[in-house]
Design an enzyme around this catalytic site. Structure first.
Site, PDB file in Angstrom:
ATOM      1  N   THR A  62       0.895  -1.246   0.012  1.00  0.00           N
ATOM      2  CA  THR A  62       0.004   0.009   0.077  1.00  0.00           C
ATOM      3  C   THR A  62       0.784   1.349   0.114  1.00  0.00           C
ATOM      4  O   THR A  62       1.852   1.210   0.613  1.00  0.00           O
ATOM      5  CB  THR A  62      -0.921   0.036   1.231  1.00  0.00           C
ATOM      6  OG1 THR A  62      -1.748  -1.001   1.131  1.00  0.00           O
ATOM      7  CG2 THR A  62      -1.967   1.369   1.316  1.00  0.00           C
ATOM      8  N   PHE A 104       1.066   5.122   0.772  1.00  0.00           N
ATOM      9  CA  PHE A 104       0.493   6.200   1.877  1.00  0.00           C
ATOM     10  C   PHE A 104       1.011   7.494   1.411  1.00  0.00           C
ATOM     11  O   PHE A 104       1.990   7.595   1.146  1.00  0.00           O
ATOM     12  CB  PHE A 104       1.043   5.857   3.277  1.00  0.00           C
ATOM     13  CG  PHE A 104       0.150   4.717   3.766  1.00  0.00           C
ATOM     14  CD1 PHE A 104      -0.785   4.291   4.452  1.00  0.00           C
ATOM     15  CD2 PHE A 104       1.044   3.331   3.429  1.00  0.00           C
ATOM     16  CE1 PHE A 104      -1.339   3.337   4.933  1.00  0.00           C
ATOM     17  CE2 PHE A 104       0.663   2.037   4.010  1.00  0.00           C
ATOM     18  CZ  PHE A 104      -0.534   2.057   4.429  1.00  0.00           C
TER      19      PHE A 104
END
Ligand SMILES: O=C(O)C(=O)C[C@]1(C(=O)O)C=C[C@@H](O)C=C1
Length: 361
Positions: free
Chosen positions: A253, A255
């Site tokens: 992921t 961010f």
């Protein structure tokens, strides 16, 4: 061995003395920043400090260790300069918490918020200096709440963090045999789907608000487990029964770090813009030709409903370079000619992603 330990004691004393010397310098930098109204957190400078330290480290001490040590030294320096508050999408012990810790270290105040919108609001109101939210997942794509907030916010992206998402199975139970129910955020259940079907075919799968909430539920129920970050195990007194249970090993992921201003140039940066253009044939091609003509590498493009008029769209683009680079300046000027709306929403040191596309890896 005693002699060697005496040697280590002597070196530790020197390290502490040098850290004090460094702290005094950071403190003085903090005073200058305060007088000039500059932010304490300067990601472009941190990138340079890290790169230099890793380059200097040609001895026996592992480079990854140097990075970890300096992450905390810089974090402590920031806390000497200003009491930095960082809001992140909570609750505690989730992957966003881990990302915020990676970006800022352990010495700054990290504050969980319930929603992405709350993180933006805290920073916009000046109650936090920075925010950390997820923006895209390598398997699931964009985090649309974050894109929608970016569209209307005065905040700017000043940093990015990639986190490999490693899902673990956590439980009070000592083995898989006793488990009849598994809690997780829908994303966690999806990512560990194959493993759960194979190893726990009879367990009921229950959705929770977050992976941390799932861990809390699992901590209160016999025969229950949760899927999420291993960080949550300590927090909720659970055992880690299995690690890396996600389907794809490349699950990561991305961010972003939010601030009032974007970061300065480092020579290896990424810029993010949001734009829309008149709905006519070739409109998108013309807009994107601005990047092609300047030889600028487009890293990502994403469209979202404009939320102003039905069936109209805005585009989010990330590309290599910094707004202070000549080529980027020219590309942005050209892009503006083809758009009805263009906002620079961030510029930040680019993070190399293992297994990423060429240029980004
Ligand atoms: O150089 C600065 O601006 C500092 O404040 C020092 C320092 C550091 O410890 O090296 C600390 C915080 C900043 O984010 C960048 C670097």
């Amino acid at each position: 061995m005693e002699g060697l330990r005496d040697g280590i004691d002597a070196v530790d004393a020197q390290i502490v003395r040098l850290l004090d010397e460094r702290a005094r310098l950071a403190h003085r930098i903090g005073e200058v920043k305060l007088a000039k109204g500059l932010p304490a957190y300067v990601p472009s400078r941190e990138r340079k400090v890290m790169e230099r330290v890793v380059e200097l480290g040609e001895g026996d001490f592992p480079k990854a260790g140097l990075e970890a040590v300096f992450r905390e030294i810089i974090s402590a320096s920031i806390s000497l300069e200003a009491p930095l508050k960082v809001a992140y999408l909570g609750p505690e012990s989730t992957f966003t918490h881990e990302a915020a810790r990676r970006a800022f270290g352990a010495s700054v105040e990290l504050e969980p918020e319930a929603t992405v919108a709350d993180v933006f609001a805290r920073v916009e109101r000046g109650e936090a200096n920075h925010g950390v939210v997820p923006v895209e997942n390598s398997m699931e794509g964009a985090v649309t709440h974050t894109l929608d907030e970016l569209m209307g916010s005065p905040l700017r992206i000043c940093g990015e963090i990639y986190l490999p998402i490693s899902q673990s199975l956590l439980s009070r139970e000592g083995s898989l045999e006793g488990i009849s129910k598994v809690y997780s955020h829908p994303m966690g259940l999806a990512q560990a789907g194959s493993w759960l079907r194979r190893e726990l075919p009879h367990a009921a799968l229950e959705e929770a608000e977050s992976t941390a909430e799932a861990a809390r539920l699992a901590s209160e129920e016999r025969g229950a487990a949760s899927v999420g970050s291993a960080l949550a195990a300590d927090h909720y007194g659970l055992r880690v029964l299995a690690t890396d249970i996600q389907d794809a090993r490349t699950n990561a992921t991305r961010f972003i770090v939010l601030g009032r201003t974007w970061a300065g140039p480092t020579g290896r940066d990424k810029t993010s813009v949001v734009f829309s253009f008149k709905n006519r044939p070739g409109g998108l091609r013309d807009a994107l030709s601005a990047f092609a003509e300047e030889g600028i590498d487009l890293r990502r493009i994403e469209s979202r409903p404009s939320r102003r008029r039905a069936w109209t769209y805005v585009f989010f683009a990330d590309f290599a370079g910094h707004p202070e680079d000549e080529g980027v300046r020219r590309a942005l000027a050209k892009l503006e000619e083809h758009t009805t709306y263009l906002t620079l929403i961030g510029a930040y040191p680019e993070v190399r992603t293992p297994g990423g596309p060429e240029g980004a890896s």
